[in-house]
Write an enzyme that holds these catalytic residues in place. Structure first.
Site, PDB file in Angstrom:
ATOM      1  N   ASP A  36       0.872  -1.168   0.000  1.00  0.00           N
ATOM      2  CA  ASP A  36       0.000   0.000   0.000  1.00  0.00           C
ATOM      3  C   ASP A  36       0.917   1.228   0.000  1.00  0.00           C
ATOM      4  O   ASP A  36       2.118   1.114   0.276  1.00  0.00           O
ATOM      5  CB  ASP A  36      -0.889  -0.047   1.245  1.00  0.00           C
ATOM      6  CG  ASP A  36      -1.698   1.218   1.427  1.00  0.00           C
ATOM      7  OD1 ASP A  36      -2.391   1.617   0.475  1.00  0.00           O
ATOM      8  OD2 ASP A  36      -1.632   1.810   2.522  1.00  0.00           O
ATOM      9  N   ASP A  64      -0.121   5.191   0.959  1.00  0.00           N
ATOM     10  CA  ASP A  64      -0.339   6.136   2.059  1.00  0.00           C
ATOM     11  C   ASP A  64      -0.401   5.405   3.399  1.00  0.00           C
ATOM     12  O   ASP A  64      -1.232   4.519   3.590  1.00  0.00           O
ATOM     13  CB  ASP A  64      -1.655   6.895   1.853  1.00  0.00           C
ATOM     14  CG  ASP A  64      -1.646   7.737   0.592  1.00  0.00           C
ATOM     15  OD1 ASP A  64      -0.822   8.656   0.512  1.00  0.00           O
ATOM     16  OD2 ASP A  64      -2.459   7.463  -0.318  1.00  0.00           O
ATOM     17  N   ASP A  70      -1.548  -1.018   5.943  1.00  0.00           N
ATOM     18  CA  ASP A  70      -1.767  -0.434   7.268  1.00  0.00           C
ATOM     19  C   ASP A  70      -3.219  -0.410   7.705  1.00  0.00           C
ATOM     20  O   ASP A  70      -3.507   0.037   8.816  1.00  0.00           O
ATOM     21  CB  ASP A  70      -1.229   0.999   7.287  1.00  0.00           C
ATOM     22  CG  ASP A  70      -2.044   1.935   6.395  1.00  0.00           C
ATOM     23  OD1 ASP A  70      -2.387   1.528   5.260  1.00  0.00           O
ATOM     24  OD2 ASP A  70      -2.339   3.065   6.813  1.00  0.00           O
TER      25      ASP A  70
END
Length: 229
Positions: free
Chosen positions: A10, A12, A172
């Site tokens: 991922d 961001d 995250d």
């Protein structure tokens, strides 16, 4: 010895701490609407579903409802400003580049799968001199689907030249765990990103707190596979 895999990240909150510039752009748009800024520490966990979702959450926090046309206009305003300030304060998380070096040296193929628009993702990674490290950089507009739809992960791996059966997702938040589960690949959660639900509660297969732990976490999957066979 770790078998080479495709490691899909991922963006961001996983590769890069983009919150300062994302929330900066959000607050510019909110200010234009006569609304007060959202504090960075409160807004970090609003990130993760793309620009429109970030705006919706920012407006909700201020108790403001807007029409679809207004939201579209604000999204365009956000992207226009953010594109020009995409790497003012955004930086790779501590230890990332060393971890990527280790993975590349071990033969792992690296890719990015994000709900950010592809051209913005590429611009950010180029500004941070990270883009050459990745065999594929794919966003929500690349294939017309977003995480947790497994199609975005499958097609990212294919574009990177990898095999889904030899892939690990690193993320995250819920969309990252969700896309990995739906695609049938293991997932490593990072504890330093942006998520409304604590990443540990989402039960990733591994959880790391710093990028110095990443290569060992990936090696653990290979060891586990050898024991199983």
């Amino acid at each position: 010895m770790t078998s080479p895999r495709t490691v899909v990240f991922d963006l961001d909150g996983t590769l890069v701490d983009t919150a300062p510039d994302l929330i900066g752009a959000l607050n510019v748009v909110l200010a234009a609407e006569g609304l007060p800024p959202v504090p960075l520490h409160e807004a970090r966990n609003m990130i993760g579903g793309g620009v429109r979702k970030l705006l919706e959450r920012g407006l909700e926090a201020e108790g403001r409802e807007v029409s679809l046309a207004e939201l579209t206009r604000m999204t365009d305003d956000f992207i226009g400003y953010y594109a020009e300030h995409i790497a003012d304060d955004s930086r790779p998380f501590d230890g990332l580049e060393a971890a990527l070096d280790e993975l590349a040296a071990s033969g792992h193929r690296l890719a990015v799968c994000t709900n950010k628009l592809e051209w913005l993702s590429r611009r950010l990674l180029e500004r941070l001199n990270l883009s050459p490290r990745f065999a594929a950089i794919c966003g929500a507009d690349t294939f017309g689907v977003s995480k947790p739809d497994p199609a975005i992960l499958r097609q990212t791996v294919e574009r990177a030249g990898g095999e889904l059966s030899a892939t690990i997702m690193v993320g995250d938040a819920g969309p990252d765990v969700g896309v990995a589960r739906r695609a049938g690949v293991p997932v490593i959660g990072v504890s330093f990103g942006y998520t409304e639900v604590p990443i540990a509660d989402l039960k990733p297969d591994r959880l790391i707190h710093h990028y110095s732990e990443l290569t060992a976490a990936i090696a653990g999957f290979s060891q586990q596979a050898r024991i199983a066979t």
